[in-house]
Write a protein that holds these residues in place. Sequence first.
Motif, PDB file in Angstrom:
ATOM      1  N   LEU A 188      42.902 -45.721  -3.485  1.00  0.00           N
ATOM      2  CA  LEU A 188      43.033 -46.228  -2.111  1.00  0.00           C
ATOM      3  C   LEU A 188      44.362 -45.810  -1.500  1.00  0.00           C
ATOM      4  O   LEU A 188      44.428 -45.396  -0.329  1.00  0.00           O
ATOM      5  CB  LEU A 188      42.921 -47.756  -2.100  1.00  0.00           C
ATOM      6  N   ALA A 189      45.436 -45.904  -2.282  1.00  0.00           N
ATOM      7  CA  ALA A 189      46.763 -45.572  -1.769  1.00  0.00           C
ATOM      8  C   ALA A 189      46.878 -44.071  -1.458  1.00  0.00           C
ATOM      9  O   ALA A 189      47.503 -43.680  -0.463  1.00  0.00           O
ATOM     10  CB  ALA A 189      47.830 -46.002  -2.769  1.00  0.00           C
ATOM     11  N   VAL A 190      46.283 -43.242  -2.295  1.00  0.00           N
ATOM     12  CA  VAL A 190      46.303 -41.797  -2.031  1.00  0.00           C
ATOM     13  C   VAL A 190      45.541 -41.490  -0.748  1.00  0.00           C
ATOM     14  O   VAL A 190      45.996 -40.701   0.089  1.00  0.00           O
ATOM     15  CB  VAL A 190      45.698 -41.026  -3.229  1.00  0.00           C
ATOM     16  N   ASN A 191      44.369 -42.107  -0.589  1.00  0.00           N
ATOM     17  CA  ASN A 191      43.620 -41.933   0.657  1.00  0.00           C
ATOM     18  C   ASN A 191      44.423 -42.437   1.856  1.00  0.00           C
ATOM     19  O   ASN A 191      44.408 -41.830   2.925  1.00  0.00           O
ATOM     20  CB  ASN A 191      42.288 -42.676   0.593  1.00  0.00           C
ATOM     21  N   ALA A 192      45.098 -43.562   1.661  1.00  0.00           N
ATOM     22  CA  ALA A 192      45.896 -44.126   2.749  1.00  0.00           C
ATOM     23  C   ALA A 192      47.021 -43.181   3.137  1.00  0.00           C
ATOM     24  O   ALA A 192      47.379 -43.073   4.318  1.00  0.00           O
ATOM     25  CB  ALA A 192      46.459 -45.483   2.332  1.00  0.00           C
ATOM     26  N   TYR A 193      47.579 -42.483   2.161  1.00  0.00           N
ATOM     27  CA  TYR A 193      48.628 -41.499   2.469  1.00  0.00           C
ATOM     28  C   TYR A 193      48.063 -40.367   3.322  1.00  0.00           C
ATOM     29  O   TYR A 193      48.718 -39.889   4.261  1.00  0.00           O
ATOM     30  CB  TYR A 193      49.224 -40.944   1.178  1.00  0.00           C
ATOM     31  N   SER A 194      46.823 -39.940   3.019  1.00  0.00           N
ATOM     32  CA  SER A 194      46.189 -38.880   3.806  1.00  0.00           C
ATOM     33  C   SER A 194      45.872 -39.346   5.220  1.00  0.00           C
ATOM     34  O   SER A 194      45.986 -38.586   6.175  1.00  0.00           O
ATOM     35  CB  SER A 194      44.900 -38.422   3.116  1.00  0.00           C
ATOM     36  N   VAL A 195      45.458 -40.606   5.351  1.00  0.00           N
ATOM     37  CA  VAL A 195      45.067 -41.144   6.653  1.00  0.00           C
ATOM     38  C   VAL A 195      46.275 -41.543   7.487  1.00  0.00           C
ATOM     39  O   VAL A 195      46.287 -41.376   8.707  1.00  0.00           O
ATOM     40  CB  VAL A 195      44.138 -42.369   6.460  1.00  0.00           C
ATOM     41  N   TRP A 201      50.471 -45.488   2.308  1.00  0.00           N
ATOM     42  CA  TRP A 201      50.695 -45.585   0.869  1.00  0.00           C
ATOM     43  C   TRP A 201      51.371 -46.917   0.516  1.00  0.00           C
ATOM     44  O   TRP A 201      50.933 -47.647  -0.362  1.00  0.00           O
ATOM     45  CB  TRP A 201      51.562 -44.402   0.424  1.00  0.00           C
ATOM     46  N   THR A 202      52.423 -47.243   1.234  1.00  0.00           N
ATOM     47  CA  THR A 202      53.181 -48.467   0.960  1.00  0.00           C
ATOM     48  C   THR A 202      52.381 -49.712   1.337  1.00  0.00           C
ATOM     49  O   THR A 202      52.488 -50.756   0.679  1.00  0.00           O
ATOM     50  CB  THR A 202      54.511 -48.445   1.723  1.00  0.00           C
ATOM     51  N   TYR A 203      51.574 -49.608   2.382  1.00  0.00           N
ATOM     52  CA  TYR A 203      50.781 -50.757   2.835  1.00  0.00           C
ATOM     53  C   TYR A 203      49.814 -51.228   1.753  1.00  0.00           C
ATOM     54  O   TYR A 203      49.698 -52.427   1.483  1.00  0.00           O
ATOM     55  CB  TYR A 203      50.003 -50.366   4.093  1.00  0.00           C
ATOM     56  N   ILE A 204      49.123 -50.284   1.112  1.00  0.00           N
ATOM     57  CA  ILE A 204      48.145 -50.649   0.080  1.00  0.00           C
ATOM     58  C   ILE A 204      48.830 -51.339  -1.090  1.00  0.00           C
ATOM     59  O   ILE A 204      48.375 -52.399  -1.565  1.00  0.00           O
ATOM     60  CB  ILE A 204      47.376 -49.406  -0.408  1.00  0.00           C
ATOM     61  N   TRP A 418      49.740 -39.119  -9.453  1.00  0.00           N
ATOM     62  CA  TRP A 418      50.258 -38.549  -8.208  1.00  0.00           C
ATOM     63  C   TRP A 418      51.036 -39.602  -7.438  1.00  0.00           C
ATOM     64  O   TRP A 418      50.580 -40.725  -7.230  1.00  0.00           O
ATOM     65  CB  TRP A 418      49.116 -38.035  -7.323  1.00  0.00           C
ATOM     66  N   LEU A 419      52.250 -39.232  -7.044  1.00  0.00           N
ATOM     67  CA  LEU A 419      53.090 -40.084  -6.213  1.00  0.00           C
ATOM     68  C   LEU A 419      53.625 -39.247  -5.066  1.00  0.00           C
ATOM     69  O   LEU A 419      54.048 -38.104  -5.269  1.00  0.00           O
ATOM     70  CB  LEU A 419      54.248 -40.670  -7.025  1.00  0.00           C
ATOM     71  N   PRO A 420      53.638 -39.744  -3.866  1.00  0.00           N
ATOM     72  CA  PRO A 420      54.085 -38.946  -2.724  1.00  0.00           C
ATOM     73  C   PRO A 420      55.597 -38.818  -2.695  1.00  0.00           C
ATOM     74  O   PRO A 420      56.309 -39.650  -3.272  1.00  0.00           O
ATOM     75  CB  PRO A 420      53.596 -39.761  -1.521  1.00  0.00           C
ATOM     76  N   PRO A 421      56.096 -37.772  -2.058  1.00  0.00           N
ATOM     77  CA  PRO A 421      57.548 -37.664  -1.895  1.00  0.00           C
ATOM     78  C   PRO A 421      58.044 -38.752  -0.956  1.00  0.00           C
ATOM     79  O   PRO A 421      57.321 -39.209  -0.076  1.00  0.00           O
ATOM     80  CB  PRO A 421      57.722 -36.277  -1.260  1.00  0.00           C
ATOM     81  N   PHE A 422      59.275 -39.177  -1.165  1.00  0.00           N
ATOM     82  CA  PHE A 422      59.839 -40.157  -0.242  1.00  0.00           C
ATOM     83  C   PHE A 422      59.982 -39.516   1.124  1.00  0.00           C
ATOM     84  O   PHE A 422      60.334 -38.332   1.248  1.00  0.00           O
ATOM     85  CB  PHE A 422      61.208 -40.646  -0.734  1.00  0.00           C
ATOM     86  N   PRO A 423      59.720 -40.244   2.181  1.00  0.00           N
ATOM     87  CA  PRO A 423      59.712 -39.644   3.519  1.00  0.00           C
ATOM     88  C   PRO A 423      61.073 -39.194   3.998  1.00  0.00           C
ATOM     89  O   PRO A 423      61.193 -38.254   4.752  1.00  0.00           O
ATOM     90  CB  PRO A 423      59.164 -40.767   4.405  1.00  0.00           C
ATOM     91  N   ASN A 424      62.136 -39.842   3.587  1.00  0.00           N
ATOM     92  CA  ASN A 424      63.485 -39.486   3.995  1.00  0.00           C
ATOM     93  C   ASN A 424      64.445 -39.777   2.859  1.00  0.00           C
ATOM     94  O   ASN A 424      64.215 -40.702   2.076  1.00  0.00           O
ATOM     95  CB  ASN A 424      63.929 -40.311   5.227  1.00  0.00           C
ATOM     96  N   PRO A 425      65.536 -39.010   2.748  1.00  0.00           N
ATOM     97  CA  PRO A 425      66.532 -39.347   1.720  1.00  0.00           C
ATOM     98  C   PRO A 425      67.116 -40.729   1.997  1.00  0.00           C
ATOM     99  O   PRO A 425      67.312 -41.119   3.152  1.00  0.00           O
ATOM    100  CB  PRO A 425      67.592 -38.251   1.887  1.00  0.00           C
ATOM    101  N   LEU A 426      67.395 -41.447   0.936  1.00  0.00           N
ATOM    102  CA  LEU A 426      67.986 -42.773   1.082  1.00  0.00           C
ATOM    103  C   LEU A 426      69.483 -42.705   0.808  1.00  0.00           C
ATOM    104  O   LEU A 426      69.958 -41.793   0.132  1.00  0.00           O
ATOM    105  CB  LEU A 426      67.331 -43.744   0.105  1.00  0.00           C
ATOM    106  N   SER A 441      57.362 -36.567  -7.988  1.00  0.00           N
ATOM    107  CA  SER A 441      57.122 -36.197  -6.606  1.00  0.00           C
ATOM    108  C   SER A 441      57.948 -35.003  -6.180  1.00  0.00           C
ATOM    109  O   SER A 441      57.672 -34.376  -5.167  1.00  0.00           O
ATOM    110  CB  SER A 441      57.435 -37.380  -5.689  1.00  0.00           C
ATOM    111  N   ALA A 442      58.981 -34.643  -6.965  1.00  0.00           N
ATOM    112  CA  ALA A 442      59.865 -33.585  -6.533  1.00  0.00           C
ATOM    113  C   ALA A 442      59.163 -32.243  -6.421  1.00  0.00           C
ATOM    114  O   ALA A 442      59.502 -31.418  -5.582  1.00  0.00           O
ATOM    115  CB  ALA A 442      61.042 -33.469  -7.524  1.00  0.00           C
ATOM    116  N   SER A 443      58.172 -32.042  -7.291  1.00  0.00           N
ATOM    117  CA  SER A 443      57.488 -30.760  -7.289  1.00  0.00           C
ATOM    118  C   SER A 443      56.276 -30.715  -6.386  1.00  0.00           C
ATOM    119  O   SER A 443      55.609 -29.703  -6.290  1.00  0.00           O
ATOM    120  CB  SER A 443      57.034 -30.423  -8.712  1.00  0.00           C
TER     121      SER A 443
END
Length: 447
Positions: A188-195, A201-204, A418-426, A441-443
Motif C-alpha cells: 500500500l505504501a509503495v502504491n501511495a508513493y506512486s500516487v 508513503w508517510t501517510y500509510i 524497497w524504501l523511497p529516497p528522502f525528499p529533501n536533505p535534513l 534508498s541511496a541507489s
Amino acid sequence: MPYTEWRGGKCRVKWWAGEYLPNGRKKFESASGFEDEGAAWDYGLDREYEVRHGTAIKQRDSKTLMSAYCWDWFDAQDLRPSSMVSYKAIINKRIVPYWGSRAVGDINTFECEAWKKALRAAAERGEISAGYVREILMVFGAMMDDSATRYQLRKISPIVREKRGRGKYKKKVREKKRPQEMATLHRLAVNAYSVWGYDGWTYIWTAAFTGMRPKEMWGLQRCFASPNWPASDPLEPDDEKREPDLERYMSMPALRVQYQHQWVDGERTLVDPKYDSWRTLVVPPFLHEMHKALLASHDSPWMFRSHSGGPLLGTNFEEAYWWPIRDGCAAREGRYAREEIPAVPEMTKKRIYLLRHGHKEWLDEDRHPWVAIETRMGHELGGVEGVYANVTPGMELRIAETLQERWEKFTTEEGNVWLPPFPNPLPVDLANHVPVQVSMSASLDVG
C-alpha cells in the motif's frame, strides 16, 4: 367535570384543558365519535385526571405536523458539525418525504415497524446500505422518543426497542477482516508513493502505526507533529485541551492529536476530535524520521498535503488517492504520467479505516495494558477501571518499542525492502539514525 352531548347519532365529550382563554373563561377540548355515552364520559374523566396530574398532552401539540417538528427537533440538537450534516441529510431525504404530512401524535407503532421493514428490504436489494438504514432508524427513533419524553407531543414513543429473543434471529453481519500484515502495508505504501509521493508513503505508515482517524490525520498540523511538538505547542498554558504534562514528551518522540478537519457552514474548520479524544501518541523512531523528512520537504502548515499542496479536506480523497492505492490503476501518460499501479488484493474494496483497526490488533497482540490501548485509540474507559487506571510513561515507551520492533523485524526478514529516497536533505546526519533506509534508498532513482 366533563360533559357529553349527542350530535348526529354520535356522542361527543368536552373537558377542561387546564388553560384559560384571554377573556378569562375556561378553555375546553373535545373528542367525538363515541357510540356509548358512558365511554365518552370515562374518556373525559381520564383527560381531566391527566390535566390535574400534569401529564396531559394538548391536542394542538399532538397535531403538530412532522414536517415542522423534524426541523424544530433538528435545531435543538447540539452535535458535532459532521453529525449535524448527516442528520440534516437524513431528515431531508428520508424522514420528511415519508412522514412530513403526518401529525406527531398520530404515528403508531405498526406504521413504524412497516417502515423499518421496508428500509431493511431496500438494503437487502442493494438500494441503500445496511449502515445507512441503521443511521436513519437511529435519528428517527431519537426524534420520536424526544417527542414523548422531552417535548410532550405524545404520551409514549411509537418506537419498539428490540429485545433479545424476540422475532426471527438474524446473526449480526460483521465486516470480514484479515490480520494486518506488514507486507500488505508495504505494498500500500509503495502504491501511495506512486500516487502521492512521499506524503502518501508517510501517510500509510502513520495511519497504521498511530491508529489515528482519517480526519484527525487531515487536521494534523506541523506544529503538532513529532519533530516539532511539544516545543512548538501553540496552545495557551491554561487551555484545558492542552496536554497537561508536556515535559513528559521532551525525551520521547510523540505527536499530538488536537484537531480533526471538517466542513462547518461551508468553511474548512479545525474542530475537536471525535468524542473530545485529545491525546498524545508516542511514535516509533522510524516513523519519527519519516515525519522529519516529510516536514523538511515543504513549508505547508499541514503535515499531509494534497496533490495541489493544500489541505486534504475538499479533495475527493477516496477516488483520487485511496482507490488507486488499494485497487491499482492503469498506466497514465501526459503531464501526470506514471506507470501501472498493481492492486493490493488483501485490501481491494476495503476502507482505509481498517488501518486503524489493524493498529488495535497489534496493540492487543503485544499484550499492552488495556488502559494504554484504549487511550491511544481515543476511547474512554468507563466504570472503576476508568477511575483507577492511568497511562504511565513506561507503558507508552513500551508501545513505541514494540512498534519499532515490528518495523525492524519486517525490514530484516524481508531482505531487500524497497524504501523511497528522502525528499529533501535534513539538517541532521540520517546515517546515524536510519542507516537501513539510507543505504537501501541511496541507489534508487525514483522520479
